[in-house]
Design an enzyme around this catalytic site. Structure first.
Site, PDB file in Angstrom:
ATOM      1  N   ASP A   1       0.865  -1.183   0.000  1.00  0.00           N
ATOM      2  CA  ASP A   1       0.000   0.000   0.000  1.00  0.00           C
ATOM      3  C   ASP A   1       0.900   1.231   0.000  1.00  0.00           C
ATOM      4  OD1 ASP A   1      -1.626   2.159   0.722  1.00  0.00           O
ATOM      5  OD2 ASP A   1      -2.825   0.954   2.098  1.00  0.00           O
TER       6      ASP A   1
ATOM      7  N   ASN B   1      -6.581  13.122 -10.239  1.00  0.00           N
ATOM      8  CA  ASN B   1      -7.284  13.587 -11.440  1.00  0.00           C
ATOM      9  C   ASN B   1      -7.131  15.104 -11.488  1.00  0.00           C
ATOM     10  OD1 ASN B   1      -9.681  14.934 -10.134  1.00  0.00           O
ATOM     11  ND2 ASN B   1      -9.984  12.849  -9.371  1.00  0.00           N
TER      12      ASN B   1
ATOM     13  N   VAL C   1      -5.709   5.026  -5.401  1.00  0.00           N
ATOM     14  CA  VAL C   1      -4.562   5.587  -4.687  1.00  0.00           C
ATOM     15  C   VAL C   1      -4.927   6.962  -4.117  1.00  0.00           C
ATOM     16  CG1 VAL C   1      -2.244   6.539  -5.036  1.00  0.00           C
ATOM     17  CG2 VAL C   1      -2.861   4.368  -6.094  1.00  0.00           C
ATOM     18  N   ASP C   2      -5.593   7.748  -4.922  1.00  0.00           N
ATOM     19  CA  ASP C   2      -5.972   9.109  -4.538  1.00  0.00           C
ATOM     20  C   ASP C   2      -6.832   9.090  -3.261  1.00  0.00           C
ATOM     21  OD1 ASP C   2      -6.150  11.841  -4.882  1.00  0.00           O
ATOM     22  OD2 ASP C   2      -7.596  11.755  -6.528  1.00  0.00           O
TER      23      ASP C   2
HETATM   24  N1  AR6 Z   1      -1.358   1.561  -2.950  1.00  0.00           N
HETATM   25  C1  AR6 Z   1      -0.749   1.211  -4.113  1.00  0.00           C
HETATM   26  N2  AR6 Z   1      -1.417   0.986  -5.264  1.00  0.00           N
HETATM   27  C2  AR6 Z   1      -2.745   1.122  -5.234  1.00  0.00           C
HETATM   28  C3  AR6 Z   1      -3.463   1.496  -4.073  1.00  0.00           C
HETATM   29  C4  AR6 Z   1      -2.702   1.720  -2.882  1.00  0.00           C
HETATM   30  N3  AR6 Z   1      -3.271   2.076  -1.735  1.00  0.00           N
HETATM   31  N4  AR6 Z   1      -4.790   1.560  -4.373  1.00  0.00           N
HETATM   32  C5  AR6 Z   1      -4.896   1.231  -5.680  1.00  0.00           C
HETATM   33  N5  AR6 Z   1      -3.685   0.950  -6.200  1.00  0.00           N
HETATM   34  P1  AR6 Z   1      -5.963   4.185  -9.536  1.00  0.00           P
HETATM   35  P2  AR6 Z   1      -5.617   5.681 -12.074  1.00  0.00           P
HETATM   36  C6  AR6 Z   1      -3.312   0.586  -7.588  1.00  0.00           C
HETATM   37  O1  AR6 Z   1      -7.350   3.826  -9.906  1.00  0.00           O
HETATM   38  O2  AR6 Z   1      -5.858   4.470 -12.868  1.00  0.00           O
HETATM   39  C7  AR6 Z   1      -8.957   8.070  -8.835  1.00  0.00           C
HETATM   40  O3  AR6 Z   1     -10.339   8.135  -8.625  1.00  0.00           O
HETATM   41  C8  AR6 Z   1      -4.390   0.102  -8.490  1.00  0.00           C
HETATM   42  O4  AR6 Z   1      -4.590  -1.295  -8.332  1.00  0.00           O
HETATM   43  O5  AR6 Z   1      -5.678   4.634  -8.164  1.00  0.00           O
HETATM   44  O6  AR6 Z   1      -4.465   6.581 -12.441  1.00  0.00           O
HETATM   45  C9  AR6 Z   1      -8.365   9.429  -9.173  1.00  0.00           C
HETATM   46  O7  AR6 Z   1      -8.996  10.478  -8.485  1.00  0.00           O
HETATM   47  C10 AR6 Z   1      -3.826   0.440  -9.867  1.00  0.00           C
HETATM   48  O8  AR6 Z   1      -2.940  -0.569 -10.331  1.00  0.00           O
HETATM   49  O9  AR6 Z   1      -5.395   5.383 -10.495  1.00  0.00           O
HETATM   50  C11 AR6 Z   1      -8.605   9.524 -10.650  1.00  0.00           C
HETATM   51  O10 AR6 Z   1      -9.910   9.975 -10.938  1.00  0.00           O
HETATM   52  C12 AR6 Z   1      -3.002   1.698  -9.630  1.00  0.00           C
HETATM   53  O11 AR6 Z   1      -2.831   1.760  -8.212  1.00  0.00           O
HETATM   54  C13 AR6 Z   1      -8.432   8.105 -11.139  1.00  0.00           C
HETATM   55  O12 AR6 Z   1      -8.712   7.284  -9.991  1.00  0.00           O
HETATM   56  C14 AR6 Z   1      -3.651   2.988 -10.100  1.00  0.00           C
HETATM   57  O13 AR6 Z   1      -5.059   2.931  -9.897  1.00  0.00           O
HETATM   58  C15 AR6 Z   1      -7.020   7.816 -11.580  1.00  0.00           C
HETATM   59  O14 AR6 Z   1      -6.954   6.518 -12.098  1.00  0.00           O
END
Ligand code: AR6
Length: 169
Positions: free
Chosen positions: A10, A24, A33-34
């Site tokens: 994480d 975003n 992640v956000d």
């Molecule tokens: N630690 C590490 N990796 C993570 C975690 C964590 N805690 N949580 C998810 N991942 P994403 P995007 C992984 O959706 O595709 C948000 O709503 C996840 O499995 O976080 O760039 C923002 O506000 C994936 O492989 O980011 C934007 O609107 C990776 O992190 C939108 O999502 C990225 O997933 C951005 O989408």
């Protein structure tokens, strides 16, 4: 020499100087992640994001760019927010994804960060295929000159870890 490392875990638990957020353009939070960063980091991060929207980034942070805030209660000094491109079958947006890694690393270096944690930008909600996202991430950080000593990719699940491991070789 910059070291590239991979961990499964994480990103909000990483003890590093800078944590990169897959944000975003609104900078006002979201899922993935956000959501985790704002939840764990607390309201100070959002307060600085709002201030950025009220000043330099009235229209939001453009895709491919990066901006820093405090890391609030995270065990880090800064959060570097970057906006990945949404995956498209019709259009090649890989230059924008590479820009996220390059600009985040540049900004972290300017801040004086020695260790930086990256998530796999765009590979969640934004739908980028993991293998290709991993290729772009690794190629880009390897090509970018930086004073950062450790670039740590924090992969949330085993398939993501394996995809990055295949690129690191
Ligand atoms: N630690 C590490 N990796 C993570 C975690 C964590 N805690 N949580 C998810 N991942 P994403 P995007 C992984 O959706 O595709 C948000 O709503 C996840 O499995 O976080 O760039 C923002 O506000 C994936 O492989 O980011 C934007 O609107 C990776 O992190 C939108 O999502 C990225 O997933 C951005 O989408």
């Amino acid at each position: 020499m910059t070291r590239v490392s991979l961990v499964r875990g994480d990103i909000t638990e990483q003890q590093v100087d800078a944590v990169v957020n897959a944000a975003n353009s609104s900078l006002l939070g979201g899922g993935g992640v956000d959501g985790a960063i704002h939840r764990r980091g607390g309201p100070e991060i959002l307060a600085e994001c709002r201030a950025l929207r009220a000043s330099r980034y009235g229209k939001g942070l453009p895709t491919g760019q990066a901006v820093a805030t405090t890391a609030g209660r995270l065990p880090a000094r800064w959060v570097v927010h970057t906006v990945g491109p949404v995956w498209s079958r019709e259009e090649d947006r890989s230059g924008l994804l590479a820009s996220c890694y390059r600009e985040s690393l540049r900004l972290a270096g300017e801040l004086g960060a020695r260790t930086v944690a990256f998530p796999a930008i765009s590979t969640g909600v934004y739908g980028w295929p993991m293998a290709d996202g991993a290729r772009i991430a690794i190629e880009t950080v390897r090509e970018t000159e930086t004073a950062v000593e450790e670039i740590r990719f924090v992969l949330f699940d085993e398939p993501a870890y394996e995809a990055f491991a295949a690129q690191v070789g």
